[in-house]
Design a protein around this motif. Sequence first.
Motif, short mmCIF file in Angstrom:
data_model
loop_
_atom_site.label_atom_id
_atom_site.label_comp_id
_atom_site.label_asym_id
_atom_site.label_seq_id
_atom_site.Cartn_x
_atom_site.Cartn_y
_atom_site.Cartn_z
N ILE A 80 48.42 35.17 85.31
CA ILE A 80 47.62 33.95 85.49
C ILE A 80 47.41 33.24 84.15
N PHE A 118 50.58 31.46 83.16
CA PHE A 118 50.74 30.26 83.97
C PHE A 118 49.96 29.12 83.33
N GLY A 174 55.06 33.45 86.49
CA GLY A 174 54.00 32.49 86.30
C GLY A 174 54.46 31.28 85.51
N CYS A 208 42.71 28.34 85.95
CA CYS A 208 43.50 29.58 86.01
C CYS A 208 43.13 30.53 84.87
#
Length: 455
Positions: free
Chosen positions: A262, A265, A396, A426
């Motif tokens: 995450i 990303f 990601g 995120c």
Amino acid sequence: MKQLKPITNKLLWIFALGQFGWSLLSGIVSNWMVYYYTGSPDAQNPNTGLFASGITQEPILFKLTLFGLVLAAGRIFDAITDPLIAGWSDRCSNKKGRRIPFLRTMAIPFSLCTIGLFALPQTSVIAANDVSLFVLLMVFYLFMTMFCTPYNALIAELGDTQQHRINVSTYISFTFIVGQSISFLLPNLAGALTGVAGQKGAIRLSVAIMSAIACIAMLIPAFYINEKDYIDSTPSDTKPFKSLAQTFSNVQFRHFVYSDVIYFFALTLFQTGLAFYETKLMEIEDTWTFVLTATMTAISVMLYPLVNLLAKKIGKKTLIIIGFFTYCCVFAITVFCGKGLHWGFIIAVTAAIPMAILGILPQACVADVAELTRLETGEDRSGMFFAARTFAFKMGQALAMVIFTSVTVSQTKQSYRLTALVAFICCFIGACIFFTFNEKQILGKIKELKGSDEI
């Protein structure tokens, strides 16, 4: 049994040169491909989208652009090949070692592919350009994986103690951000060469010069380090995808990876958009990108000794969580930033803190888990642990590239701000997840199995 040579900080610094090389190549592609292949030029930044006319730009499905899909496909391909290359490296029985042969073989073709991505023949047939770009990008990511996966495995193997694991993570973090920072010099170098090579030619020549420097940096540790002198390793018998499954079956590793994917990303959204945030939101020239990055890098490097010290005193987990939340602040500032160079410096100074923390400590966490697994099972699968991590975060990254190029297809300020907002949300989630990682348990077990205070 052969007496191994002691691992020294000098050796670890030489090893870290390889990180400088591949991070420079990676930075060239990740920081500038989107900038030069999409967008539109303006009076202040005439090089934006300079190569855009040669490839398909229109959305092809639900605002998804072909270029975004090509970048995502490259990252997905890269992620899939990670465990395959890791398994190959873990099982390698070459007399020169399991890792170094890959580094020696791949440094030159990896560098040449980077040049090729910016020197594609801009024919009048856009479909042909699209296909050649796609193929070359796949080859680029394959060569990068074949260099980086064995290289990363050496982090755990040269980090034979907790002290060395933190030190090598610190050194490669330094060379990584130096490589990334120098990649931001591309517009500056191209500007100096425009009179000699023309607008497009200057960019391609600059990429070639930087790639040559990166290649030399990767070859130095590859030929200086005799792997067998420092590492006593036995090739693994476990097949790649079985080894990958075993790696993800580790509970603590899964907690780490959930947070990591995450975070990457969010970070990829931000890094991909950085040049646009500066030129479109702050309305500054792209040549300032290097100055801002250099400022961020300099402050980050000054924080390295403190991060190194605090990691040994209070643990890596606490610092990593602080890093996550500080990046959240960076992304929030970007959402609301206005016109002016001062916004760039505010972001650069703030980002230096998490850059120092998250550039050093996550690799050490993976090395800890790999070391514990080696002690528990008697099988060294360091390559697969680092490959499993990169497999996850590259997925990601792939998603981030698709989303960024799709959300910003309108090229409005609001669309760029939206990408920073998504990054903020995120990154906050990633910070919350990382609370579940139990560093104390891992280090306690390593100490117990080694039967000494040296972990």
